[in-house]
Design an enzyme around this catalytic site. Sequence first.
Site, PDB file in Angstrom:
ATOM      1  N   HIS A  19      32.358  40.090  49.674  1.00 46.23           N
ATOM      2  CA  HIS A  19      32.468  38.548  49.595  1.00 46.23           C
ATOM      3  C   HIS A  19      32.792  37.993  50.939  1.00 46.23           C
ATOM      4  CE1 HIS A  19      36.603  38.972  48.770  1.00 46.23           C
ATOM      5  NE2 HIS A  19      36.620  39.611  47.899  1.00 46.23           N
ATOM      6  N   HIS A  22      36.151  39.910  52.607  1.00 44.48           N
ATOM      7  CA  HIS A  22      35.961  40.907  53.550  1.00 44.48           C
ATOM      8  C   HIS A  22      35.062  40.487  54.948  1.00 44.48           C
ATOM      9  CE1 HIS A  22      35.039  42.402  49.276  1.00 44.48           C
ATOM     10  NE2 HIS A  22      36.064  43.107  49.517  1.00 44.48           N
ATOM     11  N   CYS A 127      49.085  47.844  36.982  1.00 40.57           N
ATOM     12  CA  CYS A 127      47.628  47.067  37.096  1.00 40.57           C
ATOM     13  C   CYS A 127      46.462  47.698  37.525  1.00 40.57           C
ATOM     14  CB  CYS A 127      47.906  45.753  37.701  1.00 40.57           C
ATOM     15  SG  CYS A 127      46.359  44.796  37.799  1.00 40.57           S
ATOM     16  N   CYS A 130      44.689  45.974  40.587  1.00 36.47           N
ATOM     17  CA  CYS A 130      45.477  46.086  41.629  1.00 36.47           C
ATOM     18  C   CYS A 130      45.706  47.565  42.315  1.00 36.47           C
ATOM     19  CB  CYS A 130      46.961  45.388  41.772  1.00 36.47           C
ATOM     20  SG  CYS A 130      46.809  43.855  41.509  1.00 36.47           S
ATOM     21  N   CYS A 144      48.700  40.403  35.047  1.00 36.70           N
ATOM     22  CA  CYS A 144      48.964  40.451  36.352  1.00 36.70           C
ATOM     23  C   CYS A 144      48.339  39.081  36.748  1.00 36.70           C
ATOM     24  CB  CYS A 144      48.384  41.811  37.091  1.00 36.70           C
ATOM     25  SG  CYS A 144      47.834  41.505  38.634  1.00 36.70           S
ATOM     26  N   HIS A 147      44.944  39.640  37.870  1.00 34.31           N
ATOM     27  CA  HIS A 147      43.936  40.124  36.931  1.00 34.31           C
ATOM     28  C   HIS A 147      44.213  39.365  35.598  1.00 34.31           C
ATOM     29  CE1 HIS A 147      43.631  42.686  40.382  1.00 34.31           C
ATOM     30  NE2 HIS A 147      42.359  42.667  40.354  1.00 34.31           N
ATOM     31  N   LYS A 296      41.140  28.584  44.220  1.00 30.60           N
ATOM     32  CA  LYS A 296      40.973  29.932  44.929  1.00 30.60           C
ATOM     33  C   LYS A 296      39.580  30.570  44.556  1.00 30.60           C
ATOM     34  CE  LYS A 296      44.655  33.123  43.971  1.00 30.60           C
ATOM     35  NZ  LYS A 296      45.690  33.799  43.388  1.00 30.60           N
ATOM     36  N   LYS A 299      35.702  35.379  40.370  1.00 36.52           N
ATOM     37  CA  LYS A 299      34.544  35.585  39.659  1.00 36.52           C
ATOM     38  C   LYS A 299      34.392  34.567  38.623  1.00 36.52           C
ATOM     39  CE  LYS A 299      33.837  40.230  40.988  1.00 36.52           C
ATOM     40  NZ  LYS A 299      34.259  41.680  40.151  1.00 36.52           N
TER      41      LYS A 299
HETATM   42 ZN   LIG Z   1      46.342  43.021  39.446  1.00 31.83          ZN
END
Ligand SMILES: [Zn+2]
Length: 474
Positions: A19, A22, A127, A130, A144, A147, A296, A299
């Site tokens: 994305h 990167h 998590c 992560c 998290c 997530h 932010k 997805k």
């Molecule tokens: Zn996480």
Amino acid sequence: MKKKFYVSTPIYYVNDVPHIGHTCTTVATDIIARYQKLLGKDVFSLTGTDEHGAKVAQAAEEKGLSPQKFCDQISENFREIWSKLNINYDYFIRTTNPKHKKIVQEIIQKIYKNGDIYRGKYEGLYCVGCEKFITENELTNDCCPLHPNEKIQKQSEENYFFKLSKYAPLLIKAIEDPKNKYHYQISPQSKREEVLSKLKRGVDDLSISRANVPWGIPIPWDKSQTIYVWVDALINYYSALKINQKEEFWPANLHFLAKDILWFHAVIWEAMLISAKIPLPKEVFVHSFYMIDGQKMSKSLGNVISPQELLKRYGVDGTRYLIASSFPYDSDSDVGWKRFTEKYNADLANGIGNLVARVAKLCEKADFKTQKLSGSYFQSGKTKEYRKALDEYRFNEALAFVWEKISQADKYIDNKKPWTLRGKELEKVLQPLVKEIQEISFLIKPFLPEASEKIEKQFSGKIKSEKPLFPRIE
Ligand SMILES: [Zn+2]
């Protein structure tokens, strides 16, 4: 002998598709590598993919593929997109490379021998998203924060631990004192402060193995455990050189990365290296994130910007330009399709593209021939400001320097009205203008390699009009 310069991107985790985040790190690193080459250095530039861990195994299973097959595919996606973006890396490392695995085991064994690894019991929250342990304090709504849709796992198992706490005082000294034998730089300043204050609050030892994650590199003295994916991944910067027999490039001049992985790169990596008696990298540079229209990128919001989409709309150099000119240096940078298109039209179509077309047309009518740009131009005082900006990865400032030249050249044309002139008079006005275009074309080399090459070609020998460099987007 040429000076060496070794720069790396992080290796990207294969459970994700490429994305704009990167893309930002990789394009920026490529600009640095190309710039260092222009300075006359011998450059080695590295990127790659991080392919182990529970999350990869899980993603592969969901797709009905073996983890290796899955990694082969995703890793290929990254390589393909970097090639389309004209990323000129020297090596693409994959952590499933058997040579990398062997080097990781050797280094872990060395750290173990030095007495910095012990067996202990770990109890805590993990998590998988992560791939790291997190504390109760870090949770938002029992999840998290990065997530929110994934379940936090309670883990309690016997692991091997690395004595990170032992190295905290040493790392503080190394960061703070430029004369310290382990000195390394963390930039920008704000990130250096962040790392120092966290180190000063105290650091726990780090669990560096997993008991139930078979998709990984086994601990050499205890095959029932695999090496924590982050420890495996960090070693890539060193193993890549060994694999290529390019050890003379170590220590790295620059690890270039985004702020979410600062701690791993500015603390854990250096502690591991000191323990393994390997020299430390010279600099860790950490950039911030892109916000998409004030939000932010995520997805679930559906606002993820892909490099494929950027390429489709703006082309290779257009994408590289938009990334570099909005580069999130030390705070988040807000971008969006509307602003990207406006900037493309203003700076590329109307800016450099229009100037080049204008001057070429005047030269064509004048039957004008060029002289080559002097080789000393780049090293001269004239480009000092530009070079200083690039030495500090302030891409936007380097570009502003070039675009000021473009705007001055436009003004010069408006003042001199060359379309009213002929013969020697016209030639006198065009001469400095052509030189200006050649200088501009040189300075955009790291950013817009294709456009630079086209302009260089167009402005050598007999000058003719060509197709527009950056067609306007409506
Ligand atoms: Zn996480």
